[in-house]
Design an enzyme around this catalytic site. Structure first.
Site, PDB file in Angstrom:
ATOM      1  N   ARG A 100       0.894  -1.162   0.000  1.00 55.95           N
ATOM      2  CA  ARG A 100       0.000   0.000   0.000  1.00 55.95           C
ATOM      3  C   ARG A 100       0.929   1.208   0.000  1.00 55.95           C
ATOM      4  O   ARG A 100       1.656   1.458   0.945  1.00 55.95           O
ATOM      5  CB  ARG A 100      -0.904  -0.011   1.230  1.00 55.95           C
ATOM      6  CG  ARG A 100      -1.780   1.249   1.395  1.00 55.95           C
ATOM      7  CD  ARG A 100      -2.785   1.432   0.272  1.00 55.95           C
ATOM      8  NE  ARG A 100      -3.616   2.615   0.502  1.00 55.95           N
ATOM      9  CZ  ARG A 100      -3.390   3.816  -0.069  1.00 55.95           C
ATOM     10  NH1 ARG A 100      -2.376   3.984  -0.905  1.00 55.95           N
ATOM     11  NH2 ARG A 100      -4.179   4.829   0.207  1.00 55.95           N
ATOM     12  N   HIS A 103       1.790   7.089   1.706  1.00 59.83           N
ATOM     13  CA  HIS A 103       0.694   8.068   1.576  1.00 59.83           C
ATOM     14  C   HIS A 103       0.377   8.674   2.927  1.00 59.83           C
ATOM     15  O   HIS A 103       0.883   8.229   3.964  1.00 59.83           O
ATOM     16  CB  HIS A 103      -0.542   7.390   0.981  1.00 59.83           C
ATOM     17  CG  HIS A 103      -1.209   6.439   1.945  1.00 59.83           C
ATOM     18  ND1 HIS A 103      -0.718   5.183   2.218  1.00 59.83           N
ATOM     19  CD2 HIS A 103      -2.315   6.572   2.720  1.00 59.83           C
ATOM     20  CE1 HIS A 103      -1.487   4.588   3.106  1.00 59.83           C
ATOM     21  NE2 HIS A 103      -2.461   5.411   3.438  1.00 59.83           N
ATOM     22  N   HIS A 105      -3.179  11.053   4.960  1.00 66.76           N
ATOM     23  CA  HIS A 105      -4.574  11.504   4.794  1.00 66.76           C
ATOM     24  C   HIS A 105      -5.017  12.327   5.990  1.00 66.76           C
ATOM     25  O   HIS A 105      -4.335  12.356   7.018  1.00 66.76           O
ATOM     26  CB  HIS A 105      -5.514  10.329   4.559  1.00 66.76           C
ATOM     27  CG  HIS A 105      -5.136   9.058   5.248  1.00 66.76           C
ATOM     28  ND1 HIS A 105      -5.274   8.867   6.599  1.00 66.76           N
ATOM     29  CD2 HIS A 105      -4.572   7.905   4.760  1.00 66.76           C
ATOM     30  CE1 HIS A 105      -4.858   7.644   6.911  1.00 66.76           C
ATOM     31  NE2 HIS A 105      -4.412   7.034   5.826  1.00 66.76           N
ATOM     32  N   GLU A 109      -5.790   6.780  11.210  1.00 64.96           N
ATOM     33  CA  GLU A 109      -5.971   5.392  10.734  1.00 64.96           C
ATOM     34  C   GLU A 109      -5.723   4.419  11.869  1.00 64.96           C
ATOM     35  O   GLU A 109      -4.623   4.342  12.401  1.00 64.96           O
ATOM     36  CB  GLU A 109      -4.998   5.117   9.583  1.00 64.96           C
ATOM     37  CG  GLU A 109      -4.986   3.665   9.102  1.00 64.96           C
ATOM     38  CD  GLU A 109      -4.079   3.469   7.891  1.00 64.96           C
ATOM     39  OE1 GLU A 109      -4.117   4.320   6.978  1.00 64.96           O
ATOM     40  OE2 GLU A 109      -3.307   2.490   7.872  1.00 64.96           O
ATOM     41  N   HIS A 148       2.726   7.093   5.894  1.00 62.15           N
ATOM     42  CA  HIS A 148       2.939   5.690   6.259  1.00 62.15           C
ATOM     43  C   HIS A 148       2.831   4.783   5.051  1.00 62.15           C
ATOM     44  O   HIS A 148       2.427   5.220   3.963  1.00 62.15           O
ATOM     45  CB  HIS A 148       1.941   5.273   7.344  1.00 62.15           C
ATOM     46  CG  HIS A 148       0.508   5.534   6.969  1.00 62.15           C
ATOM     47  ND1 HIS A 148      -0.089   6.766   7.153  1.00 62.15           N
ATOM     48  CD2 HIS A 148      -0.436   4.738   6.403  1.00 62.15           C
ATOM     49  CE1 HIS A 148      -1.336   6.703   6.724  1.00 62.15           C
ATOM     50  NE2 HIS A 148      -1.573   5.497   6.254  1.00 62.15           N
ATOM     51  N   GLU A 171     -10.708   5.840   1.169  1.00 61.31           N
ATOM     52  CA  GLU A 171      -9.352   5.350   0.946  1.00 61.31           C
ATOM     53  C   GLU A 171      -8.909   5.650  -0.487  1.00 61.31           C
ATOM     54  O   GLU A 171      -7.722   5.580  -0.804  1.00 61.31           O
ATOM     55  CB  GLU A 171      -9.309   3.848   1.256  1.00 61.31           C
ATOM     56  CG  GLU A 171      -7.988   3.139   1.078  1.00 61.31           C
ATOM     57  CD  GLU A 171      -6.912   3.518   2.101  1.00 61.31           C
ATOM     58  OE1 GLU A 171      -7.128   4.411   2.932  1.00 61.31           O
ATOM     59  OE2 GLU A 171      -5.832   2.901   2.038  1.00 61.31           O
ATOM     60  N   HIS A 281     -26.524  -2.701  27.332  1.00 59.82           N
ATOM     61  CA  HIS A 281     -25.641  -1.607  27.731  1.00 59.82           C
ATOM     62  C   HIS A 281     -25.768  -0.457  26.745  1.00 59.82           C
ATOM     63  O   HIS A 281     -26.437  -0.594  25.712  1.00 59.82           O
ATOM     64  CB  HIS A 281     -24.188  -2.085  27.783  1.00 59.82           C
ATOM     65  CG  HIS A 281     -23.603  -2.390  26.426  1.00 59.82           C
ATOM     66  ND1 HIS A 281     -23.879  -3.550  25.739  1.00 59.82           N
ATOM     67  CD2 HIS A 281     -22.802  -1.656  25.590  1.00 59.82           C
ATOM     68  CE1 HIS A 281     -23.266  -3.539  24.574  1.00 59.82           C
ATOM     69  NE2 HIS A 281     -22.601  -2.390  24.434  1.00 59.82           N
ATOM     70  N   HIS A 283     -23.259   3.384  25.561  1.00 57.85           N
ATOM     71  CA  HIS A 283     -21.963   4.036  25.703  1.00 57.85           C
ATOM     72  C   HIS A 283     -22.146   5.524  25.997  1.00 57.85           C
ATOM     73  O   HIS A 283     -23.085   6.152  25.498  1.00 57.85           O
ATOM     74  CB  HIS A 283     -21.116   3.825  24.446  1.00 57.85           C
ATOM     75  CG  HIS A 283     -20.905   2.372  24.168  1.00 57.85           C
ATOM     76  ND1 HIS A 283     -19.901   1.627  24.753  1.00 57.85           N
ATOM     77  CD2 HIS A 283     -21.635   1.491  23.436  1.00 57.85           C
ATOM     78  CE1 HIS A 283     -20.005   0.372  24.372  1.00 57.85           C
ATOM     79  NE2 HIS A 283     -21.054   0.261  23.561  1.00 57.85           N
TER      80      HIS A 283
HETATM   81 MN    MN Z   1      -3.468   5.084   5.289  1.00 57.57          MN
HETATM   82 MN    MN Z   2     -21.758  -1.506  22.680  1.00 59.17          MN
END
Ligand code: MN
Ligand code: MN
Length: 388
Positions: A100, A103, A105, A109, A148, A171, A281, A283
């Protein structure tokens, strides 16, 4: 036979029908029976589902695949799953030696290695560098803007999940080294590098994205010594080296800024035994983006005001839970269920329904829900496992 399938799923061999206790009717078609088998709780929702809840599922099998010599990549972003505004995901395959391209961005990531081995490289804004080999169960995190690369290693390259902290990320819109070379005047490039334009005769005419490269040697031989040293906080983390929090129904490993300091994306790798339940649950931080690695499960999302919707998931699916909505994940398959919970937040945080009830004055809880005293007393004896 009866015990081998979950409520709502037709026994194998039978055609699933949207019929329940005298309600509904068979579906003579046209229909996609294979898809109906994968989504039994869309075809025939639990009677507790109600109202309008947005779509919370998208499979990587329904995405465009970008195929190159050296590997492929496909993505699930806000364009595929409109509710998913916080995070976007890519699954990528690299052959042995497949690269890859170097590059960067605008999004950060986060990555989880699903298969094989890869070498990752990065350089930070202080001129400090990072090179590491990652294998199944390892994570990496590159902050926004950090350049990276990723390269597949022996024996068969790698496959991994990439997660970006912007639902609108693509991407296909990254800043790539060969693309920049192709779109800078040759005389400027020659001046910048102190070389002649003839030295630049062989540069590619466009982005390379993924290409077949030279299989690198051992990690130690590939290290470049920076006068500024290595990055002070590792960009990789061995998630499977962590002992999981074990509970009767499964286990969980969590990686967030408390043990993986560089990351601003928190993750939990959840394993649920057949029949087990990731307890009810929600968050306290942000939306949850899920990636299903193995097995089958169902999730009902409670969206307040009487609204709830149930989805079925399997390996390769993305799931999503908007901020604060209540949910559970139940293993509806015959083998283990493994999936990742991801959050655009540096810390993992959730509220257990059981724990909340156990730590509230019991008479108050009983007055709300008309529960027997022994049920409320039982909650207080629990250790509130994440997976039960
Ligand atoms: Mn990347
Ligand atoms: Mn969850």
């Amino acid at each position: 036979m009866a015990s081998s399938f979950h409520a709502g799923q037709a026994p194998s061999g039978e055609v699933p029908q949207p019929v329940r206790n005298g309600a509904g009717a068979t579906d003579p078609g046209p229909r996609n029976i294979e898809r109906d088998r994968q989504n039994p709780h869309l075809l025939l929702p639990p009677v507790t589902d109600h109202g309008s809840v947005p779509n919370l599922k998208f499979s990587f099998s329904d995405t465009h695949n970008r195929v190159h010599e050296g590997g492929w990549a496909r993505e699930v972003t806000q364009r595929e799953l409109p509710v998913a505004t916080t995070l976007a995901g890519v699954t990528m395959r690299l052959t042995r030696g497949g690269v890859r391209e170097l590059h960067w961005h605008k999004a950060s990531e986060w990555a989880y290695m699903l298969y094989g081995r890869a070498r990752i490289t990065a350089v930070d804004q202080e001129g400090r560098n990072f090179v590491d080999d990652v294998s199944v169960g390892d994570l990496w995190f590159f902050p926004a803007g950090i350049p990276h690369s990723i390269q597949g290693l022996e024996e068969d390259g790698a496959e991994f999940l990439l997660v970006f902290d912007d639902g609108d990320f693509s991407e296909n819109e990254t800043f790539s080294i060969a693309d920049w070379f192709a779109h800078a005047p040759r005389d400027v490039l020659a001046k910048n590098f102190g070389v002649s334009e003839a030295d630049l005769a062989g540069i590619p005419s466009s982005e390379r994205y993924i290409f077949q490269g030279t299989v690198p040697g051992p990690l130690e031989a590939d290290r470049v010594v920076s006068p500024k040293g290595e990055v002070p906080s590792a960009f990789s983390y061995r998630l499977l080296a962590q002992s999981p929090i074990r509970t009767p129904g499964g286990g969980v490993r969590i990686a967030d800024a408390t043990n993986f300091p560089i990351t601003t994306t928190a993750c939990a790798l959840v394993e649920i035994e057949p029949g087990g339940l990731r307890e009810l649950h929600w968050h306290t931080t942000t939306d949850e983006w899920q990636y299903y690695i193995e097995g089958k499960g169902r999730m009902t999302v409670f969206a307040n005001s009487g609204r709830a919707r149930t989805f079925d998931y399997q390996a390769g699916d993305v799931g999503y839970v908007p901020f604060a909505m209540g949910h559970y994940i139940e293993n509806t398959g015959e083998g283990p269920l493994r999936f990742l919970e991801l959050f655009k937040h540096s810390r993992f945080a959730d509220i257990s329904l059981n724990q909340w009830m156990a730590l509230t004055p019991p008479q108050l809880v009983r007055d709300h829900l008309h529960l027997p005293e022994r049920v409320v007393a039982r909650l207080r004896q629990e250790k509130w496992p994440v997976v039960r």
